[in-house]
Design a protein around this motif. Sequence first.
Motif, PDB file in Angstrom:
ATOM      1  N   ILE A 142      10.342  -2.120  -2.637  1.00  0.00           N
ATOM      2  CA  ILE A 142      10.172  -1.821  -1.221  1.00  0.00           C
ATOM      3  C   ILE A 142      10.574  -3.050  -0.416  1.00  0.00           C
ATOM      4  CG2 ILE A 142       7.754  -2.515  -1.072  1.00  0.00           C
ATOM      5  CD1 ILE A 142       7.399  -0.004   0.811  1.00  0.00           C
ATOM      6  N   VAL A 143      11.194  -2.835   0.724  1.00  0.00           N
ATOM      7  CA  VAL A 143      11.530  -3.920   1.646  1.00  0.00           C
ATOM      8  C   VAL A 143      10.288  -4.183   2.484  1.00  0.00           C
ATOM      9  CG1 VAL A 143      13.032  -4.658   3.526  1.00  0.00           C
ATOM     10  CG2 VAL A 143      13.954  -3.240   1.682  1.00  0.00           C
ATOM     11  N   MET A 144       9.798  -5.407   2.470  1.00  0.00           N
ATOM     12  CA  MET A 144       8.540  -5.747   3.124  1.00  0.00           C
ATOM     13  C   MET A 144       8.643  -5.796   4.644  1.00  0.00           C
ATOM     14  SD  MET A 144       6.609  -6.015   0.543  1.00  0.00           S
ATOM     15  CE  MET A 144       5.162  -7.017   0.703  1.00  0.00           C
ATOM     16  N   LYS A 145       9.846  -5.873   5.180  1.00  0.00           N
ATOM     17  CA  LYS A 145      10.052  -5.951   6.618  1.00  0.00           C
ATOM     18  C   LYS A 145      10.414  -4.562   7.145  1.00  0.00           C
ATOM     19  CE  LYS A 145      12.673  -8.441  10.091  1.00  0.00           C
ATOM     20  NZ  LYS A 145      13.777  -9.344  10.360  1.00  0.00           N
ATOM     21  N   THR A 146       9.811  -4.199   8.275  1.00  0.00           N
ATOM     22  CA  THR A 146      10.120  -2.894   8.856  1.00  0.00           C
ATOM     23  C   THR A 146      11.480  -2.925   9.542  1.00  0.00           C
ATOM     24  OG1 THR A 146       9.033  -3.421  10.952  1.00  0.00           O
ATOM     25  CG2 THR A 146       7.687  -2.365   9.250  1.00  0.00           C
ATOM     26  N   ARG A 177      11.700   0.829   3.815  1.00  0.00           N
ATOM     27  CA  ARG A 177      12.622   1.500   2.890  1.00  0.00           C
ATOM     28  C   ARG A 177      12.341   0.988   1.488  1.00  0.00           C
ATOM     29  NH1 ARG A 177      16.468   4.593   5.320  1.00  0.00           N
ATOM     30  NH2 ARG A 177      16.923   4.105   7.472  1.00  0.00           N
ATOM     31  N   GLY A 178      12.499   1.876   0.529  1.00  0.00           N
ATOM     32  CA  GLY A 178      12.243   1.479  -0.849  1.00  0.00           C
ATOM     33  C   GLY A 178      12.856   2.465  -1.820  1.00  0.00           C
ATOM     34  N   GLY A 179      12.556   2.260  -3.080  1.00  0.00           N
ATOM     35  CA  GLY A 179      13.092   3.131  -4.110  1.00  0.00           C
ATOM     36  C   GLY A 179      12.192   3.152  -5.323  1.00  0.00           C
ATOM     37  N   ILE A 180      12.406   4.162  -6.151  1.00  0.00           N
ATOM     38  CA  ILE A 180      11.622   4.315  -7.370  1.00  0.00           C
ATOM     39  C   ILE A 180      12.504   5.003  -8.409  1.00  0.00           C
ATOM     40  CG2 ILE A 180      10.620   6.549  -6.743  1.00  0.00           C
ATOM     41  CD1 ILE A 180       7.926   5.330  -7.821  1.00  0.00           C
ATOM     42  N   PHE A 204      15.274   7.548  -6.851  1.00  0.00           N
ATOM     43  CA  PHE A 204      14.989   8.069  -5.521  1.00  0.00           C
ATOM     44  C   PHE A 204      14.919   6.906  -4.545  1.00  0.00           C
ATOM     45  CE2 PHE A 204      13.181  11.006  -8.527  1.00  0.00           C
ATOM     46  CZ  PHE A 204      13.458  12.255  -8.008  1.00  0.00           C
ATOM     47  N   GLU A 205      15.364   7.145  -3.329  1.00  0.00           N
ATOM     48  CA  GLU A 205      15.158   6.209  -2.229  1.00  0.00           C
ATOM     49  C   GLU A 205      14.267   6.905  -1.220  1.00  0.00           C
ATOM     50  OE1 GLU A 205      18.845   4.756  -0.653  1.00  0.00           O
ATOM     51  OE2 GLU A 205      19.163   3.442  -2.368  1.00  0.00           O
ATOM     52  N   PHE A 206      13.351   6.142  -0.620  1.00  0.00           N
ATOM     53  CA  PHE A 206      12.442   6.722   0.343  1.00  0.00           C
ATOM     54  C   PHE A 206      12.410   5.910   1.615  1.00  0.00           C
ATOM     55  CE2 PHE A 206       9.845   3.859  -2.223  1.00  0.00           C
ATOM     56  CZ  PHE A 206       9.181   3.122  -1.268  1.00  0.00           C
ATOM     57  N   THR A 207      11.998   6.579   2.678  1.00  0.00           N
ATOM     58  CA  THR A 207      11.753   5.964   3.979  1.00  0.00           C
ATOM     59  C   THR A 207      10.344   6.377   4.371  1.00  0.00           C
ATOM     60  OG1 THR A 207      14.092   6.216   4.529  1.00  0.00           O
ATOM     61  CG2 THR A 207      12.591   5.770   6.342  1.00  0.00           C
ATOM     62  N   ALA A 208       9.503   5.382   4.717  1.00  0.00           N
ATOM     63  CA  ALA A 208       8.108   5.659   5.046  1.00  0.00           C
ATOM     64  C   ALA A 208       7.772   5.094   6.422  1.00  0.00           C
ATOM     65  CB  ALA A 208       7.189   5.050   3.998  1.00  0.00           C
ATOM     66  N   SER A 227       0.829  -1.205   0.000  1.00  0.00           N
ATOM     67  CA  SER A 227       0.000   0.000   0.000  1.00  0.00           C
ATOM     68  C   SER A 227       0.864   1.256   0.000  1.00  0.00           C
ATOM     69  CB  SER A 227      -0.926  -0.018   1.210  1.00  0.00           C
ATOM     70  OG  SER A 227      -1.671   1.161   1.281  1.00  0.00           O
ATOM     71  N   VAL A 228       1.927   1.236   0.785  1.00  0.00           N
ATOM     72  CA  VAL A 228       2.850   2.374   0.829  1.00  0.00           C
ATOM     73  C   VAL A 228       3.484   2.581  -0.538  1.00  0.00           C
ATOM     74  CG1 VAL A 228       5.004   3.245   1.825  1.00  0.00           C
ATOM     75  CG2 VAL A 228       3.321   2.103   3.290  1.00  0.00           C
ATOM     76  N   LEU A 229       3.953   1.501  -1.153  1.00  0.00           N
ATOM     77  CA  LEU A 229       4.582   1.598  -2.466  1.00  0.00           C
ATOM     78  C   LEU A 229       3.596   2.106  -3.512  1.00  0.00           C
ATOM     79  CD1 LEU A 229       7.104   1.198  -4.180  1.00  0.00           C
ATOM     80  CD2 LEU A 229       6.424  -1.184  -4.504  1.00  0.00           C
ATOM     81  N   ASN A 230       2.358   1.624  -3.481  1.00  0.00           N
ATOM     82  CA  ASN A 230       1.357   2.086  -4.441  1.00  0.00           C
ATOM     83  C   ASN A 230       1.069   3.571  -4.286  1.00  0.00           C
ATOM     84  OD1 ASN A 230       1.024  -0.349  -5.771  1.00  0.00           O
ATOM     85  ND2 ASN A 230      -0.584  -1.029  -4.382  1.00  0.00           N
TER      86      ASN A 230
END
Length: 104
Positions: free
Chosen positions: A55-59, A73-76, A87-91, A35-38
Amino acid sequence: MKLKDFLAGVLTGVAAGFIVNEAIDRVNPNVAADSVLNTIKVAFKSEGPIDGSWIVMKTEPYKNNVITMNVYRGGISRIKDGELEQFEFTADAKTGTIVELVKI
């Protein structure tokens, strides 16, 4: 079977379902990583097509000065004006809010 008995069974099932749902929400209060990635992909798509995302599925724990939280953590990546942008993101795992977005 009497209507009264049937309705009692239905109401018991509904109540049990509600209680189980609440218990599950308390055990795992995090927003789903997908959901975060979407959400991030929708924001980026408003500016143009996306080339790839992950996106890394584990917090994991994240500390920013005095604030500590669990994050995904993830990227796009995308092509903009013929150039590859990454880009790398932290949510925040509880709300899905982006707490950091870095162009690499």
